[in-house]
Design a protein around this motif. Structure first.
Motif, PDB file in Angstrom:
ATOM      1  N   THR A   1       7.635   7.261   4.251  1.00  0.00           N
ATOM      2  CA  THR A   1       7.916   7.472   2.835  1.00  0.00           C
ATOM      3  C   THR A   1       9.195   8.288   2.716  1.00  0.00           C
ATOM      4  O   THR A   1       9.246   9.434   3.155  1.00  0.00           O
TER       5      THR A   1
ATOM      6  N   THR B   1       3.832   2.144   6.578  1.00  0.00           N
ATOM      7  CA  THR B   1       4.560   2.290   5.321  1.00  0.00           C
ATOM      8  C   THR B   1       6.048   2.285   5.616  1.00  0.00           C
ATOM      9  O   THR B   1       6.517   2.966   6.535  1.00  0.00           O
ATOM     10  N   TYR B   2       6.767   1.505   4.829  1.00  0.00           N
ATOM     11  CA  TYR B   2       8.221   1.472   4.906  1.00  0.00           C
ATOM     12  C   TYR B   2       8.771   1.757   3.518  1.00  0.00           C
ATOM     13  O   TYR B   2       8.103   1.540   2.516  1.00  0.00           O
ATOM     14  N   THR B   3      10.018   2.236   3.470  1.00  0.00           N
ATOM     15  CA  THR B   3      10.686   2.477   2.200  1.00  0.00           C
ATOM     16  C   THR B   3      11.956   1.651   2.143  1.00  0.00           C
ATOM     17  O   THR B   3      12.754   1.664   3.089  1.00  0.00           O
ATOM     18  N   VAL B   4      12.122   0.926   1.041  1.00  0.00           N
ATOM     19  CA  VAL B   4      13.362   0.209   0.782  1.00  0.00           C
ATOM     20  C   VAL B   4      14.211   1.124  -0.098  1.00  0.00           C
ATOM     21  O   VAL B   4      13.759   1.549  -1.170  1.00  0.00           O
TER      22      VAL B   4
ATOM     23  N   GLN C   1      11.554   2.339  -2.977  1.00  0.00           N
ATOM     24  CA  GLN C   1      10.302   1.613  -3.202  1.00  0.00           C
ATOM     25  C   GLN C   1       9.535   1.543  -1.886  1.00  0.00           C
ATOM     26  O   GLN C   1      10.041   1.039  -0.901  1.00  0.00           O
ATOM     27  N   GLN C   2       8.304   2.072  -1.897  1.00  0.00           N
ATOM     28  CA  GLN C   2       7.462   2.022  -0.698  1.00  0.00           C
ATOM     29  C   GLN C   2       6.780   0.665  -0.593  1.00  0.00           C
ATOM     30  O   GLN C   2       6.357   0.099  -1.599  1.00  0.00           O
ATOM     31  N   GLN C   3       6.694   0.161   0.631  1.00  0.00           N
ATOM     32  CA  GLN C   3       6.024  -1.100   0.917  1.00  0.00           C
ATOM     33  C   GLN C   3       5.061  -0.878   2.074  1.00  0.00           C
ATOM     34  O   GLN C   3       5.403  -0.193   3.043  1.00  0.00           O
ATOM     35  N   GLN C   4       3.891  -1.441   1.954  1.00  0.00           N
ATOM     36  CA  GLN C   4       2.875  -1.356   3.011  1.00  0.00           C
ATOM     37  C   GLN C   4       2.881  -2.674   3.784  1.00  0.00           C
ATOM     38  O   GLN C   4       2.709  -3.740   3.191  1.00  0.00           O
ATOM     39  N   ILE C   5       3.112  -2.601   5.070  1.00  0.00           N
ATOM     40  CA  ILE C   5       3.044  -3.778   5.936  1.00  0.00           C
ATOM     41  C   ILE C   5       2.017  -3.454   7.005  1.00  0.00           C
ATOM     42  O   ILE C   5       2.263  -2.635   7.898  1.00  0.00           O
TER      43      ILE C   5
ATOM     44  N   VAL D   1      16.112  -0.236   4.995  1.00  0.00           N
ATOM     45  CA  VAL D   1      14.667  -0.184   5.164  1.00  0.00           C
ATOM     46  C   VAL D   1      14.408   0.900   6.195  1.00  0.00           C
ATOM     47  O   VAL D   1      14.908   0.844   7.318  1.00  0.00           O
TER      48      VAL D   1
END
Length: 187
Positions: free
Chosen positions: A170, A57-60, A49-53, A166
């Protein structure tokens, strides 16, 4: 989401309307296929799951597996998945009904310890006259890509070797190996 194999007993699927947040931030109803099964086993699961902070961009990455292709190490009960798309192999058996009314799909019983107990009415929450599928079991192999909106496991879930990472950027899950044998055949 990627998995080597997912095997579900008392399997059902039905089209449902699910609110999804759009790029502009508003919610809009979207049609999805809701899959449900009373008991399930999964072999080699990976969810990314990609997250934008801020601007980054980070991927969990969530993984659960025992690095064997002949075991179904994850066990679940009363599982429901909302799927937008998936690529893999589907095998159904038992009395397979295709194009049943979505509200008539049955997956879980009111008392799972009593085989004679009544089934929960419309456990997938489908609207009247939406497409549905019913089967004694379904086995989904080599799911190489799946856009899963939501996973609900209100029953028990056992997932050995669970890891959460984490990672920057991507990152996608690796392709799952093909399963060998059948669920329950290996120890």
């Amino acid at each position: 989401m990627k998995t080597s194999s997912l095997y579900g007993i008392r399997f059902g699927a039905a089209v449902v309307d699910q609110n999804v947040t759009q790029p502009d931030g508003t919610d809009a109803p979207t049609k999805m296929l809701r899959l449900g099964f009373a008991e399930g086993v999964i072999n080699n699961l990976c969810i990314s799951q990609q997250q934008q902070i801020g601007a980054l961009t980070y991927t969990v990455l969530l993984r659960a597996n025992d690095n064997r292709s002949d075991t179904w190490e994850i066990r679940t009960k009363n599982t429901v998945l909302d799927v937008r798309s998936a690529t893999g192999i589907l095998d159904m058996d038992g009395l397979v009904d295709i194009n049943v009314n979505g509200q008539d799909v049955k997956t879980i019983q009111e008392n799972p310890d009593d085989p004679a107990s009544a089934y929960v009415r419309n456990p997938l929450g489908s609207t009247a006259d939406y497409f549905g599928i019913q089967a004694r079991y379904a086995k989904l192999d080599q799911i190489t890509s799946a856009d899963v909106h939501d996973i609900q496991i209100p029953g028990i879930m056992t997932a050995p070797n669970l890891s959460v990472e984490v990672k920057p950027g991507t990152v996608t899950c690796p392709a799952p190996p093909a399963p060998t044998g059948t669920p329950g055949s290996a120890g």
